[in-house]
Enzyme design. Structure first.
Site, short mmCIF file in Angstrom:
data_model
loop_
_atom_site.label_atom_id
_atom_site.label_comp_id
_atom_site.label_asym_id
_atom_site.label_seq_id
_atom_site.Cartn_x
_atom_site.Cartn_y
_atom_site.Cartn_z
N HIS A 117 -18.39 1.81 -12.68
CA HIS A 117 -18.73 0.54 -12.04
C HIS A 117 -20.23 0.25 -12.19
CE1 HIS A 117 -14.93 -0.43 -10.30
NE2 HIS A 117 -14.93 0.44 -9.32
N SER A 136 -10.76 -10.38 -2.88
CA SER A 136 -10.18 -9.06 -3.12
C SER A 136 -11.06 -7.97 -2.49
CB SER A 136 -10.03 -8.85 -4.63
OG SER A 136 -9.30 -7.68 -4.89
P1 PAP Z 1 -11.15 -1.23 -8.25
O1 PAP Z 1 -12.30 -1.80 -9.03
O2 PAP Z 1 -11.54 -0.82 -6.87
O3 PAP Z 1 -10.41 -0.17 -8.98
P2 PAP Z 1 -9.48 -3.35 -9.12
O4 PAP Z 1 -8.31 -2.69 -9.71
O5 PAP Z 1 -10.50 -3.90 -10.04
O6 PAP Z 1 -10.14 -2.44 -8.02
O7 PAP Z 1 -9.04 -4.60 -8.23
C1 PAP Z 1 -7.87 -4.69 -7.49
C2 PAP Z 1 -7.34 -6.07 -7.77
O8 PAP Z 1 -6.61 -6.04 -9.00
C3 PAP Z 1 -6.38 -6.55 -6.70
O9 PAP Z 1 -6.49 -7.96 -6.69
P3 PAP Z 1 -6.15 -8.84 -5.42
O10 PAP Z 1 -6.84 -8.24 -4.24
O11 PAP Z 1 -6.65 -10.21 -5.74
O12 PAP Z 1 -4.68 -8.82 -5.30
C4 PAP Z 1 -5.06 -6.07 -7.27
O13 PAP Z 1 -3.95 -6.72 -6.72
C5 PAP Z 1 -5.25 -6.39 -8.74
N1 PAP Z 1 -4.40 -5.59 -9.61
C6 PAP Z 1 -4.10 -4.27 -9.53
N2 PAP Z 1 -3.26 -3.90 -10.52
C7 PAP Z 1 -3.03 -5.03 -11.24
C8 PAP Z 1 -2.21 -5.30 -12.39
N3 PAP Z 1 -1.48 -4.37 -12.95
N4 PAP Z 1 -2.20 -6.58 -12.85
C9 PAP Z 1 -2.93 -7.54 -12.29
N5 PAP Z 1 -3.72 -7.35 -11.20
C10 PAP Z 1 -3.76 -6.11 -10.68
#
Ligand code: PAP
Length: 308
Positions: A111, A141
């Site tokens: 990150h 998010s």
């Molecule tokens: P991180 O950086 O903490 O790992 P990250 O995965 O970037 O988090 O972000 C989570 C977001 O990606 C969530 O979005 P939302 O809160 O708007 O719903 C999550 O739902 C979304 N997300 C996780 N997996 C997927 C996927 N396979 N396809 C699309 N969006 C996804």
């Protein structure tokens, strides 16, 4: 503070205090290989999705196996593609992790902003994939996610507080922020050095997943063959890594890969434009003004425009 979590300004970015030691360790000790692949993102812009896609594209020979034997079914995307500063150098503080035994291509995530990456990442031939997301959905998010964080559990959110956090966010005070520096750092590098950095947008992946997967595989030097393109391989990868599918997997529904939150917290709605249901007109105006600043500094999105 970010929703109960202390942060420190370090090399111009906001570092969660509990990660500072591992950030320094990563910067000091990590030696990139030319064959390494690094996924970079600011939190909540599509990290989990890209981890799943990258791992599956690289190991796509496994797709012919019985579906339940695929690694994604039993191992979280975050364990398959570990974060350097959040996982690898965090768990082994004080020791040198043995990364030499990992077979190539080694797949890692970070990150950290481009400017703070270890020199060997910049000087080697390793490839960087950066994913960004529109700043409205990213904020929503982040907001939902951090309120479930272990350290935020006593916080009772309200609209005033949300407005205060929008202000912080737009001033650059968020984990690994400022957002502007993060996006622009990788964006500029992707323009100057397109063999090195591939810049992707969450919204683009949603809208044109097949074209994006082809671009990704080409960038990695493992393009899909004609037979793969004409068959179901790309479709199967998109399906396997869809939010709906990952969310239903037992490994993502239960347990904690990170000690600070449950795996299921990483899978919410994944909708483009969901911010309209959460942000007030004042918040929208404020985030839009920040986006305009990012645009003025040279970044323009292919998939979304400023609202005003
Ligand atoms: P991180 O950086 O903490 O790992 P990250 O995965 O970037 O988090 O972000 C989570 C977001 O990606 C969530 O979005 P939302 O809160 O708007 O719903 C999550 O739902 C979304 N997300 C996780 N997996 C997927 C996927 N396979 N396809 C699309 N969006 C996804």
């Amino acid at each position: 503070m970010w929703l109960g979590d202390p942060m420190r300004l370090y090399q111009g970015f906001w570092c969660l205090s509990f990660l500072l030691e591992s950030v320094v360790s990563f910067q000091t000790h990590f030696k990139a290989h030319d064959t390494d692949i690094l996924l970079a993102s600011i939190p909540k812009t599509g990290t989990t999705w890209l981890k799943s896609l990258l791992h599956t594209i690289i190991n796509r020979q496994n797709l012919s196996k019985n579906c339940s034997q695929l690694p994604l079914h039993t191992i979280t995307p975050h364990e398959l593609v570990p974060h350097l500063e959040v996982t690898i150098y965090k768990t082994i503080i004080g020791n040198q992790p043995d990364l030499a035994t990992i077979s190539s291509p080694r797949l890692f995530a970070t990150h950290m902003p481009y400017s703070s990456l270890p020199t060997s990442i910049k000087t080697s031939k390793c490839k960087i994939i950066y994913v960004c997301r529109n700043p409205f959905d990213t904020f929503v998010s982040l907001w939902h996610f951090y309120l479930q964080f272990e350290m935020s559990k006593d916080i009772k959110p309200n609209m005033d507080m949300m407005e205060e956090y929008v202000e912080k966010y737009c001033m650059g005070i968020l984990p690994f922020g400022p957002l502007e520096d993060h996006v622009l750092g990788y964006w500029k590098e992707s323009i100057e050095n397109p063999q090195k950095v591939l810049f992707l947008e969450y919204e683009g992946l949603k809208k044109e997943p097949k074209a994006h997967l082809k671009k990704l595989a080409e960038f990695l030097g493992i393009p899909f063959s004609k037979a793969e393109e004409e068959g179901n391989v790309i479709k199967d990868i998109i399906e396997l890594c869809s939010l709906k599918n990952l969310k239903e997997m037992e490994v993502n529904k239960s347990g904690k890969f990170y000690p600070w939150f449950e795996n299921k917290t990483l899978f919410r709605s994944g909708k483009v434009g969901d911010w309209i249901n959460h942000l007030t007109p004042t918040m929208i105006k404020r985030i839009d003004a920040m986006q305009k600043e990012i645009n003025k500094a040279g970044f323009s999105s292919t998939y979304y425009e400023s609202n005003n």
